[in-house]
Scaffold this motif. Structure first.
Motif, PDB file in Angstrom:
ATOM      1  N   ALA A 133      57.863  29.898  34.513  1.00  0.00           N
ATOM      2  CA  ALA A 133      58.598  29.883  35.778  1.00  0.00           C
ATOM      3  C   ALA A 133      59.607  28.746  35.850  1.00  0.00           C
ATOM      4  O   ALA A 133      60.727  28.926  36.327  1.00  0.00           O
ATOM      5  CB  ALA A 133      57.617  29.772  36.946  1.00  0.00           C
ATOM      6  N   ILE A 144      46.860  29.637  41.143  1.00  0.00           N
ATOM      7  CA  ILE A 144      47.225  31.034  41.395  1.00  0.00           C
ATOM      8  C   ILE A 144      47.902  31.215  42.748  1.00  0.00           C
ATOM      9  O   ILE A 144      48.505  32.265  43.024  1.00  0.00           O
ATOM     10  CB  ILE A 144      45.979  31.945  41.310  1.00  0.00           C
ATOM     11  N   THR A 204      53.383  35.930  46.565  1.00  0.00           N
ATOM     12  CA  THR A 204      54.426  36.931  46.310  1.00  0.00           C
ATOM     13  C   THR A 204      54.013  38.313  46.813  1.00  0.00           C
ATOM     14  O   THR A 204      54.842  39.220  46.842  1.00  0.00           O
ATOM     15  CB  THR A 204      54.750  37.013  44.806  1.00  0.00           C
ATOM     16  N   TRP A 218      44.796  29.565  34.837  1.00  0.00           N
ATOM     17  CA  TRP A 218      45.945  30.351  35.300  1.00  0.00           C
ATOM     18  C   TRP A 218      47.244  29.648  34.952  1.00  0.00           C
ATOM     19  O   TRP A 218      48.164  30.245  34.411  1.00  0.00           O
ATOM     20  CB  TRP A 218      45.855  30.590  36.799  1.00  0.00           C
ATOM     21  N   TRP A 262      51.493  32.684  43.054  1.00  0.00           N
ATOM     22  CA  TRP A 262      51.541  34.097  42.668  1.00  0.00           C
ATOM     23  C   TRP A 262      50.982  34.972  43.789  1.00  0.00           C
ATOM     24  O   TRP A 262      51.530  36.032  44.096  1.00  0.00           O
ATOM     25  CB  TRP A 262      50.762  34.306  41.374  1.00  0.00           C
ATOM     26  N   ARG A 295      52.928  45.584  37.836  1.00  0.00           N
ATOM     27  CA  ARG A 295      53.187  44.154  37.817  1.00  0.00           C
ATOM     28  C   ARG A 295      51.884  43.363  37.816  1.00  0.00           C
ATOM     29  O   ARG A 295      51.749  42.348  37.113  1.00  0.00           O
ATOM     30  CB  ARG A 295      54.032  43.767  39.031  1.00  0.00           C
ATOM     31  N   GLU A 335      51.085  40.729  34.998  1.00  0.00           N
ATOM     32  CA  GLU A 335      51.092  39.305  35.326  1.00  0.00           C
ATOM     33  C   GLU A 335      49.723  38.752  35.714  1.00  0.00           C
ATOM     34  O   GLU A 335      49.586  37.544  35.911  1.00  0.00           O
ATOM     35  CB  GLU A 335      52.065  39.039  36.479  1.00  0.00           C
ATOM     36  N   GLY A 336      48.721  39.600  35.807  1.00  0.00           N
ATOM     37  CA  GLY A 336      47.451  39.187  36.387  1.00  0.00           C
ATOM     38  C   GLY A 336      46.477  38.487  35.487  1.00  0.00           C
ATOM     39  O   GLY A 336      45.306  38.312  35.855  1.00  0.00           O
ATOM     40  N   HIS A 337      46.903  38.074  34.291  1.00  0.00           N
ATOM     41  CA  HIS A 337      46.051  37.292  33.385  1.00  0.00           C
ATOM     42  C   HIS A 337      44.698  37.973  33.138  1.00  0.00           C
ATOM     43  O   HIS A 337      43.642  37.326  33.162  1.00  0.00           O
ATOM     44  CB  HIS A 337      45.818  35.875  33.945  1.00  0.00           C
ATOM     45  N   SER A 360      55.833  26.263  30.990  1.00  0.00           N
ATOM     46  CA  SER A 360      55.801  27.137  32.152  1.00  0.00           C
ATOM     47  C   SER A 360      56.893  28.197  32.052  1.00  0.00           C
ATOM     48  O   SER A 360      58.065  27.874  31.839  1.00  0.00           O
ATOM     49  CB  SER A 360      55.992  26.313  33.434  1.00  0.00           C
TER      50      SER A 360
END
Length: 409
Positions: A260, A371, A377, A311, A374, A341, A345-347, A258
């Motif tokens: 994160a 998801i 945020t 994801w 995410w 962004r 980051e949106g795969h 991960s």
């Protein structure tokens, strides 16, 4: 009554205790129910001897809770590596270690009979030939000494592949080791080398450094070996609360990490259910190989085809895909970085402009639970959220409502 020993014979024991009580649990002495209170005290003393300066505590209703606290960006070497350096050894282990290396230090080459004679003479003690042979074979496996067959006998010498020799070939290697010990898995190897060379890390620090994950490196090594050799495995896996352990099996294919949290996961193909599953490495207790699997390559190729549709680490509970659609309000002139962004980051989800300052992001995946963090945020910019998994969508709006109740408008 057993005497307290700082060294340990079984790493799993100290690993479980360190993880459950000092990293995840924030537990007190009264929560230790596996064995006697004296066992708790002994384990606590061991850990204090390893990382005493990083141990903190606080008083709660349940008692004094101990935990590990450190600023990982300011730690030059992971203090948890100390646990890997605490293995117990016998008198013969430590004596033969020095006697064998001393006997071979001047580029000497000895048969096992001759080497045993030299050791017995220098130590003024008697060692059995088989004991010396076993230790030499162990060190040969580790790469510390070389073994060459001449006739029917093996002759032993120090391995030329030592760190001092490598330093002469690559002078910057010492700095590379300082980076390696903090930036990768199995960094404890670099820490051992630095100890041997009596060097310190004054060059590198890491903003996102997940020190606790070194406790599962032994499990990681077993899994990577099985993946490389195409072997099926059987492993013991704890549930989330650590109250139940299950024996599972499958074909290991990949290790996910991960970005994160640094948490590591094992991806296996379950032959019985014909599905992919991910398991947290810190929940895996032990690994046993079951033999070579002919279909490993096929399953790995299928996994690679499926990766764009996950994801996080969830493959979902059903075969059908789930879709999430998020309508966003984004000021195109002042918030272009938000659009960048989402693309980053949106795969590879689809981002389209519906009208000025209104955009629609759509992503298809196996498990839309992953998801949710995410999506949150973008709170304050979300106009509407829809999806095929209504449970996930309802939970999102429920969380937003609870947040509003807690913090107001």
């Amino acid at each position: 009554m057993g005497e307290f020993q700082e060294l340990i014979r079984n790493f799993d024991k100290i690993r479980d205790y360190m993880r459950d009580f000092y990293i995840y649990g924030f537990k007190s002495r009264s929560d230790f129910t596996h064995k006697s209170a004296r066992t708790y005290d002994n384990e606590k003393r061991r850990i204090e001897s390893y990382i005493g300066e990083y141990m903190k505590w606080e008083y709660t209703k349940s008692g004094k809770n101990l935990f590990i606290s450190m600023d990982c960006s300011k730690v030059p070497v992971n203090p948890l590596y100390a646990a890997w350096k605490s293995k117990a050894f016998t008198n013969n282990d430590i004596m033969l270690h020095f006697y064998i290396l001393d006997a071979l230090k001047n580029k000497e080459i000895f048969s096992i009979d001759k080497l045993t004679d030299v050791i017995c003479k220098r130590s003024d003690q008697i060692f059995d030939i088989q004991t010396v042979r076993n230790k030499c074979n162990e060190y040969h496996t580790l790469g510390l000494i070389a073994a060459k067959k001449q006739g029917k006998s093996l002759y032993y010498s120090l391995s030329p592949d030592n760190f001092e020799h490598m330093l002469t070939m690559a002078p910057g290697l010492s700095d590379a080791v300082k980076f390696f010990q903090g930036a990768t898995a199995f960094g404890e190897i670099g820490s051992f080398i630095m100890d041997n060379q009596n060097t310190l890390n004054g060059l590198f620090s890491f903003k996102h450094y997940y020190a606790a994950h070194t406790l599962e490196d032994a499990i990681l090594l077993d899994l990577l070996s099985a993946i490389r050799n195409g072997q099926a495995i059987e492993f013991l896996n704890y549930n989330e609360s650590g109250t139940r352990i299950s024996t599972l099996d499958g074909i290991p294919l990949k290790i996910f990490i991960s970005a994160a949290t640094g948490r590591r996961y094992l991806c296996v193909y379950k032959t019985r259910t014909k599905r992919f599953f991910n398991y947290r490495l810190d929940h895996i207790k032990a690994v046993k190989t079951l033999g070579f699997c002919n279909d490993t390559k096929k399953h790995y190729e299928n996994l690679m085809k499926n990766l764009p549709n996950i994801w996080g680490v969830g493959f979902g509970g059903e075969s059908r895909m789930e879709i999430v659609c998020m309508k966003l309000s984004i000021n195109e002139e002042t918030e272009a970085y938000i659009l960048e962004r989402i693309v980053r980051e949106g795969h590879d989800g689809e981002l389209i402009r519906l009208e000025p300052n209104v955009f629609l992001y759509t992503k298809e995946m196996f498990d839309s639970n992953d998801i949710s963090p995410w999506l949150k945020t973008f709170t304050g910019r979300i106009i509407q959220l829809e999806g095929t998994n209504q449970i996930v969508i309802d939970r999102f709006y429920k969380d937003i409502k609870r947040m509003k109740e807690m913090y107001g408008n």
